[in-house]
Scaffold this active site. Structure first.
Site, PDB file in Angstrom:
ATOM      1  N   ARG A 145       0.477  -1.238  -0.266  1.00 27.15           N
ATOM      2  CA  ARG A 145       0.280  -0.346   0.123  1.00 27.15           C
ATOM      3  C   ARG A 145       0.504   1.307   0.424  1.00 27.15           C
ATOM      4  O   ARG A 145       0.332   2.099  -1.229  1.00 27.15           O
ATOM      5  CB  ARG A 145      -0.413  -0.309   1.448  1.00 27.15           C
ATOM      6  CG  ARG A 145      -1.713  -1.280   1.380  1.00 27.15           C
ATOM      7  CD  ARG A 145      -3.186  -1.154   1.611  1.00 27.15           C
ATOM      8  NE  ARG A 145      -3.798  -2.486   1.403  1.00 27.15           N
ATOM      9  CZ  ARG A 145      -5.305  -2.346   2.986  1.00 27.15           C
ATOM     10  NH1 ARG A 145      -5.507  -0.840   3.826  1.00 27.15           N
ATOM     11  NH2 ARG A 145      -6.130  -3.539   2.725  1.00 27.15           N
TER      12      ARG A 145
ATOM     13  N   ASP B 211     -13.267  12.311  10.727  1.00 29.83           N
ATOM     14  CA  ASP B 211     -12.472  11.386   9.951  1.00 29.83           C
ATOM     15  C   ASP B 211     -10.402  11.842   9.980  1.00 29.83           C
ATOM     16  O   ASP B 211     -10.311  12.576   9.779  1.00 29.83           O
ATOM     17  CB  ASP B 211     -12.622  10.881   8.542  1.00 29.83           C
ATOM     18  CG  ASP B 211     -11.673   9.359   8.168  1.00 29.83           C
ATOM     19  OD1 ASP B 211     -12.241   8.255   9.219  1.00 29.83           O
ATOM     20  OD2 ASP B 211     -10.346   8.780   8.057  1.00 29.83           O
TER      21      ASP B 211
END
Length: 290
Positions: free
Chosen positions: A50, A159
């Site tokens: 990732r 978030d």
């Protein structure tokens, strides 16, 4: 061709540098200290895969250079790092029993109690791409219409991920993402796109009015004072170890009044972590008296 995990040389088929031991240990420590996420050795390949995207985006040669970026500016890259290593799985009306409880019991009661000008606050902590807070906005808007009253109602959505927050702020989703939304609610709360946006839908302005979307690291200082009537923190604490969960639940307790609600994800539990809450339903907790 064989290669060890101690260097950052490219390996055939990998398409990029390897994540060496020293860099992985640095990243594990950094992520735990800044995000509360515990990365085991079994996560090494996931982290490598990732973060290769971040190396390419930043035009960095190897993971050592990426670690240097984090050392120089930890907060500047933190959101991107957290986005890369965590999985933002969300959906409209996910775990629908939580929204049934809001619709059938909690919102009518709260609105009745606050009809003369009270304040109703909900927090979606770890809102990802926005499906959760906009689902809350749908049931809240419908409850306000049905039960009336002069209620100051707002939803806070937070978030750590910049990409997730950008999607949430736009409020534009592929049509297939609306699978959990009834046909009636689709007609009422979404605007169908046209032209190049024909396969997309945008949330109704009324829902946007109810939702404030802000960046927030749950491990850092919180600017809001509360109180909140309910906090949704679903499928977030699965990444945290026990001490981090305990601290987080205690902080949530501080922002909820007696009788306030905390909603967790289907695979999460507060068992043995905090005695301020009573389990009253499927991953639904209510704060008890002090």
């Amino acid at each position: 061709m064989a290669a060890t995990m101690d260097n950052n040389t490219a390996v055939a088929g990998m398409g990029g540098p390897l994540l060496g031991n020293a860099e992985f240990e640095f990243l594990r420590t950094f992520v735990y200290e800044h995000c509360g996420i515990s990365l085991g050795e079994h996560k090494r390949q996931l982290v490598q895969g990732r973060l290769l995207r971040r190396l390419r985006a930043l035009q960095l040669r190897d993971f050592a250079a990426y670690c240097d970026v984090l050392r120089r500016d930890p907060h500047g890259e933190l959101g991107e790092l957290a986005s890369a290593i965590s999985t933002n799985v969300t959906a409209f009306f996910r775990e629908s029993h939580h929204f049934d409880l809001l619709t059938n019991e909690l919102l009518p009661r709260w609105i009745s109690e606050k009809k003369s000008g009270g304040r109703l606050r909900l927090w979606s902590a770890g809102c990802a791409t926005g499906e959760e807070p906009y689902t809350l906005a749908m049931v809240l808007a419908e409850a306000l219409e049905k039960h009336g009253g002069n209620v100051d109602a707002k939803i806070l959505a937070t978030d750590l991920s910049p990409q997730a927050l950008e999607t949430a702020r736009k409020g534009i989703y592929p049509i297939e993402r609306l699978e959990g939304v009834s046909a009636e609610r689709r007609r009422r709360w979404f605007l169908r796109g046209e032209g190049e946006y024909e396969q997309f839908a945008c949330v109704h302005p009324r829902l946007r009015e109810l939702v404030s979307i802000l960046p927030l690291n749950l491990l850092h200082e919180w600017p809001m004072q509360g109180p909140f009537d309910a906090i949704f923190c679903r499928n977030v604490v699965i990444y945290f170890d026990k001490p981090t969960k305990q601290r987080l639940f205690q902080r949530y307790a501080g922002l909820l009044p007696e009788g306030g609600y905390l909603f967790l994800g289907h695979s999460e539990s507060m068992y043995g972590l905090n005695d301020s809450f009573d389990l009253i339903g499927r991953t639904v907790y209510r704060k008890g008296s002090a």
